[in-house]
Design a protein around this motif. Structure first.
Motif, mmCIF file in Angstrom:
data_model
loop_
_atom_site.group_PDB
_atom_site.id
_atom_site.type_symbol
_atom_site.label_atom_id
_atom_site.label_comp_id
_atom_site.label_asym_id
_atom_site.label_seq_id
_atom_site.Cartn_x
_atom_site.Cartn_y
_atom_site.Cartn_z
ATOM 1 N N ASP A 1 0.842 -1.191 0.000
ATOM 2 C CA ASP A 1 0.000 0.000 0.000
ATOM 3 C C ASP A 1 0.883 1.248 0.000
ATOM 4 O O ASP A 1 1.839 1.343 0.771
ATOM 5 N N ILE A 2 0.545 2.203 -0.860
ATOM 6 C CA ILE A 2 1.250 3.479 -0.934
ATOM 7 C C ILE A 2 0.212 4.576 -0.757
ATOM 8 O O ILE A 2 -0.777 4.624 -1.500
ATOM 9 N N THR A 3 0.418 5.447 0.227
ATOM 10 C CA THR A 3 -0.491 6.557 0.457
ATOM 11 C C THR A 3 -0.021 7.749 -0.356
ATOM 12 O O THR A 3 1.105 8.222 -0.193
ATOM 13 N N LEU A 4 -0.883 8.220 -1.242
ATOM 14 C CA LEU A 4 -0.587 9.398 -2.045
ATOM 15 C C LEU A 4 -1.308 10.583 -1.425
ATOM 16 O O LEU A 4 -2.527 10.577 -1.304
ATOM 17 N N PRO A 5 -0.572 11.608 -1.020
ATOM 18 C CA PRO A 5 -1.204 12.753 -0.362
ATOM 19 C C PRO A 5 -1.940 13.660 -1.353
ATOM 20 O O PRO A 5 -1.695 13.613 -2.567
ATOM 21 N N THR A 6 -2.823 14.473 -0.833
ATOM 22 C CA THR A 6 -3.495 15.486 -1.633
ATOM 23 C C THR A 6 -2.435 16.317 -2.351
ATOM 24 O O THR A 6 -1.401 16.649 -1.780
ATOM 25 N N GLY A 7 -2.677 16.615 -3.616
ATOM 26 C CA GLY A 7 -1.744 17.425 -4.386
ATOM 27 C C GLY A 7 -0.728 16.634 -5.179
ATOM 28 O O GLY A 7 0.048 17.202 -5.936
ATOM 29 N N THR A 8 -0.708 15.293 -5.021
ATOM 30 C CA THR A 8 0.185 14.475 -5.840
ATOM 31 C C THR A 8 -0.158 14.718 -7.304
ATOM 32 O O THR A 8 -1.327 14.712 -7.682
ATOM 33 N N GLU A 9 0.859 14.968 -8.131
ATOM 34 C CA GLU A 9 0.629 15.341 -9.520
ATOM 35 C C GLU A 9 1.028 14.257 -10.502
ATOM 36 O O GLU A 9 1.900 13.440 -10.213
ATOM 37 N N GLN A 10 0.406 14.301 -11.666
ATOM 38 C CA GLN A 10 0.771 13.399 -12.747
ATOM 39 C C GLN A 10 2.235 13.626 -13.099
ATOM 40 O O GLN A 10 2.720 14.748 -13.058
ATOM 41 N N ASN A 11 2.954 12.562 -13.431
ATOM 42 C CA ASN A 11 4.383 12.536 -13.763
ATOM 43 C C ASN A 11 5.300 12.701 -12.559
ATOM 44 O O ASN A 11 6.514 12.737 -12.717
ATOM 45 N N GLU A 12 4.744 12.788 -11.357
ATOM 46 C CA GLU A 12 5.561 12.879 -10.148
ATOM 47 C C GLU A 12 6.253 11.539 -9.917
ATOM 48 O O GLU A 12 5.681 10.474 -10.167
ATOM 49 N N ILE A 13 7.495 11.579 -9.457
ATOM 50 C CA ILE A 13 8.254 10.369 -9.153
ATOM 51 C C ILE A 13 8.262 10.183 -7.636
ATOM 52 O O ILE A 13 8.505 11.131 -6.891
#
Length: 64
Positions: free
Chosen positions: A18-30
């Motif tokens: 499981d990976i938690t992606l925070p609010t504001g994570t953007e497309q193409n982000e590494i």
């Protein structure tokens, strides 16, 4: 560019952690998986779906 409007949890495509992606994570982000340490790219962001793929390795171009 699209970004997440709320925090979500997705699965690592490499190890299924499981990976938690925070609010504001953007497309193409590494980002990096905390379990298997693979580099992941956020390849798609929409309100109901986020796709993670293993990021391509950047190799030396040696002036090419």
């Amino acid at each position: 560019m699209s970004s997440l409007k709320q925090q979500i949890i997705v699965k690592c495509p490499e190890c299924d952690a499981d990976i938690t992606l925070p609010t504001g994570t953007e497309q193409n982000e590494i980002l990096e998986c905390a379990e298997c340490t693979v580099q992941l790219e956020v390849s798609n962001v929409s309100d109901s779906n986020v796709t993670l793929v293993v990021a391509p390795e950047e190799g030396e171009d040696w002036g090419e």
